[in-house]
Motif scaffolding. Structure first.
Motif, PDB file in Angstrom:
ATOM      1  N   ALA A 107       0.825  -1.256  -0.088  1.00 35.68           N
ATOM      2  CA  ALA A 107      -0.007   0.134  -0.091  1.00 35.68           C
ATOM      3  C   ALA A 107       0.928   1.291   0.040  1.00 35.68           C
ATOM      4  CB  ALA A 107      -1.035  -0.073   1.297  1.00 35.68           C
ATOM      5  N   GLU A 108       0.277   2.484  -0.393  1.00 36.43           N
ATOM      6  CA  GLU A 108       0.929   3.778  -0.419  1.00 36.43           C
ATOM      7  C   GLU A 108       0.793   4.249   1.164  1.00 36.43           C
ATOM      8  OE1 GLU A 108       1.238   4.891  -4.960  1.00 36.43           O
ATOM      9  OE2 GLU A 108      -0.828   5.381  -3.905  1.00 36.43           O
ATOM     10  N   PRO A 109       1.361   5.218   1.206  1.00 35.18           N
ATOM     11  CA  PRO A 109       1.461   5.887   2.749  1.00 35.18           C
ATOM     12  C   PRO A 109       0.053   6.634   3.198  1.00 35.18           C
ATOM     13  CG  PRO A 109       2.896   7.137   1.268  1.00 35.18           C
ATOM     14  CD  PRO A 109       2.468   5.922   0.475  1.00 35.18           C
ATOM     15  N   LEU A 139      -1.394   4.940   7.133  1.00 34.90           N
ATOM     16  CA  LEU A 139      -0.194   3.835   7.315  1.00 34.90           C
ATOM     17  C   LEU A 139       1.180   4.669   7.100  1.00 34.90           C
ATOM     18  CD1 LEU A 139      -1.110   1.169   4.928  1.00 34.90           C
ATOM     19  CD2 LEU A 139      -1.529   1.140   7.191  1.00 34.90           C
ATOM     20  N   GLY A 140       1.394   5.636   6.374  1.00 36.48           N
ATOM     21  CA  GLY A 140       2.657   6.317   6.538  1.00 36.48           C
ATOM     22  C   GLY A 140       2.964   7.124   7.641  1.00 36.48           C
ATOM     23  N   ILE A 163       7.176  -5.136   6.785  1.00 35.26           N
ATOM     24  CA  ILE A 163       8.479  -5.952   6.435  1.00 35.26           C
ATOM     25  C   ILE A 163       9.235  -5.576   5.131  1.00 35.26           C
ATOM     26  CG2 ILE A 163       7.184  -8.159   7.390  1.00 35.26           C
ATOM     27  CD1 ILE A 163       6.555  -8.932   4.464  1.00 35.26           C
ATOM     28  N   GLY A 164       8.490  -4.422   4.533  1.00 33.61           N
ATOM     29  CA  GLY A 164       9.421  -3.884   3.468  1.00 33.61           C
ATOM     30  C   GLY A 164       8.922  -2.529   3.182  1.00 33.61           C
ATOM     31  N   LEU A 165       9.864  -1.703   2.724  1.00 34.84           N
ATOM     32  CA  LEU A 165       9.459  -0.382   2.373  1.00 34.84           C
ATOM     33  C   LEU A 165      10.038   0.245   1.119  1.00 34.84           C
ATOM     34  CD1 LEU A 165      10.252   1.313   5.815  1.00 34.84           C
ATOM     35  CD2 LEU A 165       8.039   1.042   4.984  1.00 34.84           C
ATOM     36  N   GLU A 166       9.603   1.097   0.652  1.00 37.75           N
ATOM     37  CA  GLU A 166      10.055   1.794  -0.687  1.00 37.75           C
ATOM     38  C   GLU A 166      10.399   3.286   0.233  1.00 37.75           C
ATOM     39  OE1 GLU A 166       9.050   2.444  -5.065  1.00 37.75           O
ATOM     40  OE2 GLU A 166       8.006   3.654  -4.020  1.00 37.75           O
ATOM     41  N   VAL A 167      11.494   3.914   0.091  1.00 35.15           N
ATOM     42  CA  VAL A 167      11.745   5.116   0.771  1.00 35.15           C
ATOM     43  C   VAL A 167      12.392   5.989  -0.315  1.00 35.15           C
ATOM     44  CG1 VAL A 167      12.859   6.313   2.764  1.00 35.15           C
ATOM     45  CG2 VAL A 167      11.959   4.015   2.608  1.00 35.15           C
ATOM     46  N   VAL A 168      11.993   7.407  -0.173  1.00 33.97           N
ATOM     47  CA  VAL A 168      12.893   8.219  -0.975  1.00 33.97           C
ATOM     48  C   VAL A 168      13.757   9.190   0.031  1.00 33.97           C
ATOM     49  CG1 VAL A 168      12.811  10.657  -2.258  1.00 33.97           C
ATOM     50  CG2 VAL A 168      11.104   8.725  -2.553  1.00 33.97           C
ATOM     51  N   LEU A 169      14.834   9.210  -0.128  1.00 34.78           N
ATOM     52  CA  LEU A 169      15.949   9.764   0.833  1.00 34.78           C
ATOM     53  C   LEU A 169      15.759  11.298   0.522  1.00 34.78           C
ATOM     54  CD1 LEU A 169      18.836   7.339   0.397  1.00 34.78           C
ATOM     55  CD2 LEU A 169      16.989   7.422   2.123  1.00 34.78           C
ATOM     56  N   PRO A 170      16.693  12.085   1.471  1.00 30.12           N
ATOM     57  CA  PRO A 170      16.564  13.551   1.054  1.00 30.12           C
ATOM     58  C   PRO A 170      17.255  14.067   0.043  1.00 30.12           C
ATOM     59  CG  PRO A 170      17.168  12.943   3.398  1.00 30.12           C
ATOM     60  CD  PRO A 170      17.094  11.574   2.772  1.00 30.12           C
ATOM     61  N   SER A 171      18.144  13.176  -0.693  1.00 27.20           N
ATOM     62  CA  SER A 171      18.867  13.645  -1.853  1.00 27.20           C
ATOM     63  C   SER A 171      17.890  13.201  -2.922  1.00 27.20           C
ATOM     64  CB  SER A 171      19.910  12.617  -2.067  1.00 27.20           C
ATOM     65  OG  SER A 171      19.552  11.152  -2.148  1.00 27.20           O
ATOM     66  N   GLY A 172      16.693  12.725  -2.909  1.00 30.22           N
ATOM     67  CA  GLY A 172      15.848  12.201  -3.784  1.00 30.22           C
ATOM     68  C   GLY A 172      16.269  10.903  -4.532  1.00 30.22           C
ATOM     69  N   GLU A 173      17.064  10.356  -4.002  1.00 30.05           N
ATOM     70  CA  GLU A 173      17.222   8.953  -4.472  1.00 30.05           C
ATOM     71  C   GLU A 173      16.254   7.956  -3.835  1.00 30.05           C
ATOM     72  OE1 GLU A 173      21.933   7.706  -4.306  1.00 30.05           O
ATOM     73  OE2 GLU A 173      21.431   9.075  -2.708  1.00 30.05           O
ATOM     74  N   ILE A 174      15.796   6.879  -4.519  1.00 30.14           N
ATOM     75  CA  ILE A 174      14.971   5.816  -4.285  1.00 30.14           C
ATOM     76  C   ILE A 174      15.348   4.545  -3.708  1.00 30.14           C
ATOM     77  CG2 ILE A 174      12.659   4.720  -4.871  1.00 30.14           C
ATOM     78  CD1 ILE A 174      12.358   6.857  -7.079  1.00 30.14           C
ATOM     79  N   LEU A 207       4.577   0.578   1.384  1.00 26.71           N
ATOM     80  CA  LEU A 207       4.804  -0.196   2.468  1.00 26.71           C
ATOM     81  C   LEU A 207       4.241  -1.560   2.050  1.00 26.71           C
ATOM     82  CD1 LEU A 207       3.199   2.581   3.409  1.00 26.71           C
ATOM     83  CD2 LEU A 207       4.140   2.005   5.516  1.00 26.71           C
ATOM     84  N   THR A 208       4.969  -2.539   2.467  1.00 30.52           N
ATOM     85  CA  THR A 208       4.766  -4.063   2.621  1.00 30.52           C
ATOM     86  C   THR A 208       4.103  -4.487   4.050  1.00 30.52           C
ATOM     87  OG1 THR A 208       6.301  -4.363   0.727  1.00 30.52           O
ATOM     88  CG2 THR A 208       5.309  -6.254   1.968  1.00 30.52           C
TER      89      THR A 208
END
Length: 459
Positions: A107-109, A139-140, A163-174, A207-208
């Motif tokens: 799901a999304e945050p 959820l986020g 148990i798992g995430l997709e995260v955008v870092l402050p630099s913009g990296e994923i 989020l997983t």
């Protein structure tokens, strides 16, 4: 913020999803407890790619970005204390997958927690974390604060189901963390690092979540007593006698008084405290646990026990519990809402301390919450227009934290630190520990642009 930066943000998310109107900025300058300065702009991204582009822009021009869900936090974690942009993630509200075979959801945050629970139930599954604001928190936000809730005594808190995430870092990296498998120990456990970081290390964009089979039976009990000490002591007794409720909630007499109207059958007169507990599982296991519980309580005649006859009656009782926090404003116009946690065996001491402190400082202090895991909500009620009450409230907060730490407790069980508790962090953590945490922040966010001014004491 320079007009050209506003135009670039509008180009990323669309002009109608980026606002600088004063009336909109005010809406994102407060949370469930605190009010702060206005942001300079509010943006509403709709995808990971948009979040990434916003952070790339923020890194290039070094303006702060504060991630935000529904704004239900209780410690100022989503307030723009350094200005800049508030990034509201409520448009990212899609449940992308329910995998029934492997019992996970993706799901999304911006997904409302109750909406994920409802969708999971359609597949015979359930998502246990259930904060009191479950019908409107996201959820986020839950992940950012590692929210708990009523079912934590049996099932754990948010970190136990992400148990798992997709995260955008402050630099913009994923980056991605964790797995969708039950086991996975590849590299560092970054998932646990981001869950509970209060939005200071990265922005969660997916989020997983681990799901569980939906329990087939539930039974709800209301246990009341004329003794506050006996009621709080009963918590450990129940858990030490082979009874594990999915929820085990406590209310003192003040909390009971403000929500009695929600109960179909109010507790007996002279009730000083009560426990609201629920058993769940298979029909057989619930029946067996119910029998053990009732036998245990029968040996304690000082308690009055009422079993909810129907699911509707049980729902009414739980609605009463969830209504305590908003109902407190019938007592005073302002409150300091704390969520300290102590070892379960020390709950009676904490509650007794709060009673004594209230008398000494001439304040209304009510206690309620998740007794099953020692997470007690202490609400200090006051009228901030009275300088003496405001002073007394701050003194009560300081005394509460000092006492909590002295008996092996922690400053926060589920609300986080944010700005509301940051100056008290050294009560619990030594300088070396705080330096290590600051080092992690520096590693992920060397420009200090992501939710700055949170968790750590001002220097």
């Amino acid at each position: 913020m320079k007009p050209e930066l506003i135009h670039q943000l509008q180009a990323i998310v669309g002009s109608k999803h980026c606002t600088t109107r004063p009336e909109d900025l005010h809406c994102y300058s407060y949370d469930g407890r605190s009010t702060g300065p206005l942001p300079e702009v509010v943006v509403f991204p709709d995808s990971t790619e948009q979040v990434s582009r916003i952070m790339q822009l923020a890194s290039a021009h070094r303006f702060p970005v504060v991630p935000r869900g529904a704004g239900t936090g209780m410690t100022g974690g989503s307030l723009p204390v350094k200005g800049g942009a508030v990034m509201v993630l409520t448009r990212m509200n899609r449940i992308l997958e329910i995998d029934r075979q492997n019992q996970i959801a993706i799901a999304e945050p911006g997904v409302i927690t109750a909406d994920l629970q409802k969708e999971a139930r359609k597949h015979g599954l359930f998502y246990p974390p259930d904060p009191a604001s479950v019908k409107f928190c996201t959820l986020g936000g839950n992940a950012g604060e590692c929210a708990g809730g009523l079912s934590a005594v049996k099932y754990g808190v948010t970190k136990d189901f992400i148990i798992g995430l997709e995260v955008v870092l402050p630099s913009g990296e994923i980056i991605t963390t964790g797995t969708r498998t039950e086991k996975g120990v590849t590299g560092y456990d970054l998932t646990r690092l981001f869950v509970g970081c209060e939005g200071t290390l990265g922005i969660i964009t997916r989020l997983t979540c681990r799901l569980l089979p939906l329990p087939e039976a539930r039974e709800t009990f209301l246990v009341s007593s004329e003794s506050l000490a006996a009621t709080t002591t009963l918590v450990a007794t129940i858990l030490n006698n082979d009874v594990l409720p999915c929820t085990l909630e406590y209310m003192d007499r003040t909390a009971i008084g403000i929500v009695t109207g929600f109960m179909a059958e109010p507790p007996p007169e002279n009730t000083e405290a009560l426990l609201l507990l629920e058993l769940d599982g298979t029909r057989q296991s619930v029946a067996e646990e119910s029998e053990r519980l009732q036998q245990l309580l029968a040996s304690h005649p000082e308690f009055t026990v009422h079993k909810a006859a129907t699911r509707d009656e049980a729902a009414t009782l739980w609605q009463a519990r969830r209504s305590i926090s908003p109902a407190t404003f019938n007592l005073k116009p302002n409150k300091i809402s704390e969520d300290v946690a102590v070892p379960r065996s020390r709950i009676p001491e904490l509650v007794a301390f709060c009673e004594k402190m209230a008398a000494e400082l001439n304040l209304i202090v009510l206690t309620f919450g998740h007794a099953g895991d020692g997470n007690i909500h202490v609400n200090i009620m006051l009228d901030k227009s009275d300088p003496e009450q405001e002073r007394a409230g701050e003194e009560a907060k300081k005394r509460l934290f000092e006492f909590t730490i002295s008996i092996g407790g922690t400053l926060s069980g589920e609300h986080g630190i944010g700005t509301a508790k940051s100056k008290f962090l050294p009560l619990e953590l030594n300088p070396a520990t705080i330096r290590a945490m600051k080092g992690i922040k520096q590693l992920f966010d060397p420009l200090n642009i992501l939710n700055p001014g949170k968790i750590f004491p001002a220097e």
